[in-house]
Design a protein around this motif. Structure first.
Motif: not given
Length: 404
Positions: A149-151, A204-207, A254-266, A359-362
């Protein structure tokens, strides 16, 4: 293969520096374990940038003191406290049931480390896996609708270099067969937390929901109370403000807008390693493997589905109690609504089929298939079995007569 993500920030950057100039006014954030360590600094920096922050903590009094300290330091009352015990699934479900507004940021920060003796929850789950992963998994899944719902929401998994000590051992998650080892148990839970970010993004990236995991670095906190304190060389240690830098980068930059599924350090994406480096940097390949992530999600879902059939709290925004099912799941045949989403069979409860929303209509397809099996395929199969069985039976037996 995509290039690793880098940012202008690094090892010595602070959370306040990462969020300088970022306006989070109108955003809501939940931080687990926000009463101490890097959780407090994560909350402080997010609140200073304008976010409304909820500290989800086991010790409410400590959380209220942290909230008061943050308010005094930033000159604004933007931090509140709610009770949450991640080792108690009933506590997690109650937190979810009480949440009734969009959620922009979820920081799965709380954790325990290296318990010297094997401890288990009421379900029989090993305590570090239960707290560090299962509690956060249930919380994240339960808050899915609020995040959607946060969009454009972000989920942050605070993992650690502990992922380098152990993969998730799917055949013995709770040390029923292996000798218990405090660091192996911790490592397994931290690998699981990293995998959660991978699968949240895939599903959930599609949402508009993206998740990333991180290693905050070596920070002297109460986390090391069972290990004799922090033993990392001084030059590799961070302050709590520095330790929170990567957390807030993933949560709000904002540097990571749309980024997901990754692992960060430093404050940069970590390299994937095939063996444990001497400096404990990087992330093990098994901790970011999509296949492992999907399998873990399924296993965790089944663990929660099997934990009991007690009455659950009312689901947010629902007119009916979420009876006999974890939040975010549906039951078919017991009066539950199908709603939006694919229905994946996950287990059985007395008198009903427990289904997990995806996440789909089945749902119509599955319902049609079940009706076909019940009213067409099974009767036909039964008639065939009877005919087959009768073909080799003497007439006397078929009509109830004893042979001579």
């Amino acid at each position: 293969m995509t290039e690793p993500i880098t940012t202008p920030f690094g090892f010595a950057s602070t959370a306040d520096e990462v969020l300088a100039g970022v306006d989070l006014t109108g955003k809501r954030a939940v931080i687990t374990g926000g009463a101490a360590g890097i959780g407090v600094e994560t909350a402080r920096s997010l609140a200073a940038a304008g976010a409304d922050v909820v500290l989800a903590v086991r010790r409410v009094a400590a959380g209220e003191q942290a909230a008061a300290d943050i308010a005094a330091s930033i000159g604004a009352q933007r931090v509140t406290v709610r009770a949450l015990d991640l080792a108690d699934q009933d506590s997690v479900r109650q937190f979810v049931a009480d949440w009734d507004q969009p959620l922009h940021i979820l920081v799965n920060n709380a954790g325990i480390m290296a318990l010297p003796e094997l401890e288990r929850t009421a379900e029989g789950w090993e305590m570090q896996f239960a707290t560090n992963f299962m509690g956060h998994f249930a919380l994240t899944v339960g808050l899915h609708d609020a995040l959607a719902a946060a969009g454009g929401a972000r989920v942050v998994s605070v993992s650690s270099s502990g992922n380098l000590f152990s993969p998730v051992i799917f055949d013995d998650l709770h040390f029923a067969f292996r000798p218990y080892d405090p660091l192996l148990a911790y490592g397994q839970s931290k690998s699981a937390e990293a995998l959660l970010a991978v699968e949240v993004t895939r599903r959930w990236a599609g949402e508009g929901i993206h998740a990333n995991a991180l290693n905050p670095g070596a920070i002297a906190t109460g986390l090391q109370k069972h290990t004799g304190g922090l033993r990392t060389p001084k030059e590799r240690q961070k302050t709590p403000q520095q330790g929170a830098a990567t957390s807030v980068l993933l949560a709000a930059s904002p540097l990571l807008d749309g980024v997901g599924g990754r692992y960060f350090e430093d404050c940069a994406e970590a390299p994937i390693v095939s063996e444990r480096p001497a400096d404990y940097s990087g992330v093990a390949g098994y901790a970011v493997d999509p296949g492992n992530a999907e399998r873990l999600w399924s296993v965790a879902s089944d663990l929660i589905a099997r934990r009991g059939t007690g009455r659950l709290p009312r689901r947010p925004g629902s007119a009916e109690p979420a009876q006999d099912r974890p939040s975010g799941w549906y039951d078919w045949g017991g009066g539950g609504s199908c709603g939006r989403g694919r229905m994946a069979m996950a287990g059985r409860l007395p008198g009903r089929l427990l289904l997990r929303r995806e996440d789909s209509d089945r749902a119509p397809l599955i319902v049609a298939l079940l009706l076909w099996v019940m009213f067409d395929a099974m009767p036909g199969l039964w008639r065939s079995v009877r005919r087959s069985g009768e073909s080799g039976v003497p007439d006397q037996l078929r009509h109830g007569q004893r042979p001579r």
